[in-house]
Design a protein around this motif. Structure first.
Motif, PDB file in Angstrom:
ATOM      1  N   HIS A 183       0.822  -1.203   0.000  1.00  0.00           N
ATOM      2  CA  HIS A 183       0.000   0.000   0.000  1.00  0.00           C
ATOM      3  C   HIS A 183       0.867   1.269   0.000  1.00  0.00           C
ATOM      4  CE1 HIS A 183      -3.342  -2.713   0.499  1.00  0.00           C
ATOM      5  NE2 HIS A 183      -2.651  -3.315   1.449  1.00  0.00           N
ATOM      6  N   ALA A 184       2.002   1.190   0.679  1.00  0.00           N
ATOM      7  CA  ALA A 184       2.932   2.329   0.654  1.00  0.00           C
ATOM      8  C   ALA A 184       3.453   2.560  -0.761  1.00  0.00           C
ATOM      9  CB  ALA A 184       4.089   2.071   1.617  1.00  0.00           C
ATOM     10  N   LEU A 185       3.788   1.471  -1.455  1.00  0.00           N
ATOM     11  CA  LEU A 185       4.282   1.593  -2.829  1.00  0.00           C
ATOM     12  C   LEU A 185       3.217   2.190  -3.738  1.00  0.00           C
ATOM     13  CD1 LEU A 185       6.243  -1.565  -4.044  1.00  0.00           C
ATOM     14  CD2 LEU A 185       7.031   0.806  -3.942  1.00  0.00           C
ATOM     15  N   LYS A 186       1.997   1.729  -3.561  1.00  0.00           N
ATOM     16  CA  LYS A 186       0.909   2.205  -4.414  1.00  0.00           C
ATOM     17  C   LYS A 186       0.656   3.691  -4.219  1.00  0.00           C
ATOM     18  CE  LYS A 186      -2.719   0.326  -6.044  1.00  0.00           C
ATOM     19  NZ  LYS A 186      -3.992  -0.374  -6.340  1.00  0.00           N
ATOM     20  N   ARG A 192       0.648  -1.491 -14.253  1.00  0.00           N
ATOM     21  CA  ARG A 192      -0.358  -2.220 -15.029  1.00  0.00           C
ATOM     22  C   ARG A 192      -0.550  -3.657 -14.575  1.00  0.00           C
ATOM     23  NH1 ARG A 192       1.223  -1.450 -21.140  1.00  0.00           N
ATOM     24  NH2 ARG A 192       3.196  -0.719 -20.252  1.00  0.00           N
ATOM     25  N   LEU A 193       0.516  -4.270 -14.025  1.00  0.00           N
ATOM     26  CA  LEU A 193       0.384  -5.654 -13.578  1.00  0.00           C
ATOM     27  C   LEU A 193       0.221  -5.774 -12.058  1.00  0.00           C
ATOM     28  CD1 LEU A 193       2.765  -7.744 -15.875  1.00  0.00           C
ATOM     29  CD2 LEU A 193       0.439  -6.935 -16.290  1.00  0.00           C
ATOM     30  N   VAL A 194      -0.109  -4.673 -11.413  1.00  0.00           N
ATOM     31  CA  VAL A 194      -0.257  -4.701  -9.946  1.00  0.00           C
ATOM     32  C   VAL A 194      -1.518  -5.437  -9.529  1.00  0.00           C
ATOM     33  CG1 VAL A 194      -0.690  -3.262  -7.914  1.00  0.00           C
ATOM     34  CG2 VAL A 194       1.168  -2.677  -9.479  1.00  0.00           C
ATOM     35  N   THR A 195      -2.618  -5.142 -10.173  1.00  0.00           N
ATOM     36  CA  THR A 195      -3.880  -5.766  -9.766  1.00  0.00           C
ATOM     37  C   THR A 195      -3.812  -7.288  -9.919  1.00  0.00           C
ATOM     38  OG1 THR A 195      -5.063  -3.790 -10.454  1.00  0.00           O
ATOM     39  CG2 THR A 195      -6.374  -5.802 -10.152  1.00  0.00           C
ATOM     40  N   ARG A 196      -3.283  -7.741 -11.022  1.00  0.00           N
ATOM     41  CA  ARG A 196      -3.257  -9.181 -11.300  1.00  0.00           C
ATOM     42  C   ARG A 196      -2.147  -9.923 -10.566  1.00  0.00           C
ATOM     43  NH1 ARG A 196      -4.791 -11.857 -16.089  1.00  0.00           N
ATOM     44  NH2 ARG A 196      -4.515 -14.110 -15.850  1.00  0.00           N
TER      45      ARG A 196
END
Lengths: 180, 180
Positions: free
Chosen positions: B63-66, B131-135
């Motif tokens: 969450h910190a990265l996001k 782009r590949l965070v959710t998956r």
């Protein structure tokens, strides 16, 4: 040396790639097998095992991966280092790299790309995500069948430190870990 | 031991991460620094250096990265292995992991996440692709500043082989390579 080959549970695949070994990547495109050297890869999921890898679009392997969507990740150890480096130094045109570098292709179970008999581990993979291919040449592949030589306990894998310097795997230590 | 710190040209960063060391990943979120242990990373581009890394969404670091979109990749060597493992075993809640595990945070030049003084290399990064965070929880970060202790020539990096088994970097060999 050719290795014995026993099926490895897919849940154990991550332990092979997590330490960052230089690997060989084989493909088969229009009936012709090919092999390249690769160091840019990472585990992305434990099970089914997903692996992300960067394959430059200057390599013939890039186009084979895009169209055939299958490959084998073969993991060499230190005695293969000269072959691995020569494989990495050789452009794709013309020569049969397997024959030229003393690598023996063997039929895989689930993909058309060949295993390499001199490698202690071989991972049969199919491409499952190409969303980052255009921007980064980054393929996500799923390991669908894994093979290992059970006699190899502490493989002397090789790890590229840049410009032809390779670290050879040293001793193994155990630390109390909750990590998978 | 605290390390000296000299700027490293960005073109040389790949040689630090290609061999697959276990790294520490620091973030700072709402003024609070944090650190986690990570083995799932790969180089994605030489220069500017891009690194892909998987950070589980079960970690506070995710969450910190996001939100902060900044981090430091700090590379430890074998003498830090116990701290690295304890860091990997500890959930995020409550404790100051830096203090608990004897890691000294230091101000970075370009990001709010801290460097770690006991690590021989520190890479300041910002997130450039989600782009590949959710998956896959896969972040692409760009190294914007790199630090190294020039006294460390053949770092005894540690490489996870699964379930608390770590390979310690062995000897370095040189082979004639055209590879970068």
């Amino acid at each position: 040396m050719k290795h014995a080959r026993r099926a490895l549970p897919l849940s154990k695949v991550y332990g092979l790639l997590e330490p960052g070994p230089v690997v060989l990547l084989t493909t088969a495109h229009k009936g012709r097998p090919n092999v390249m050297t690769m160091s840019w890869h990472t585990m992305m999921e434990f099970e089914p095992p997903l692996v992300g890898c960067v394959v430059s679009d200057r390599n013939r392997t890039f186009h084979a991966l895009k169209s055939a969507r299958e490959c084998v990740i073969a993991i060499p150890t230190a005695e293969l280092a000269p072959a691995v480096v020569r494989c990495g130094n050789t452009s794709d045109a013309g020569i049969d790299k397997f024959e030229a570098f003393g690598l023996t292709p063997a039929a895989a179970r689930k993909v058309s790309a060949p295993l390499i008999e001199e490698c202690y581990a071989n991972l049969e993979c199919r491409v499952v995500d190409q969303r980052l291919v255009t921007r980064y040449c980054f393929f996500v592949v799923e390991v669908i069948k894994a093979w290992i030589d059970p006699a190899v306990k502490d493989p002397r894998t090789i790890h590229h430190r840049g410009k032809g310097r390779f670290m050879v795997a040293g001793k193994t230590i155990r630390l109390p870990s909750k990590m998978k």
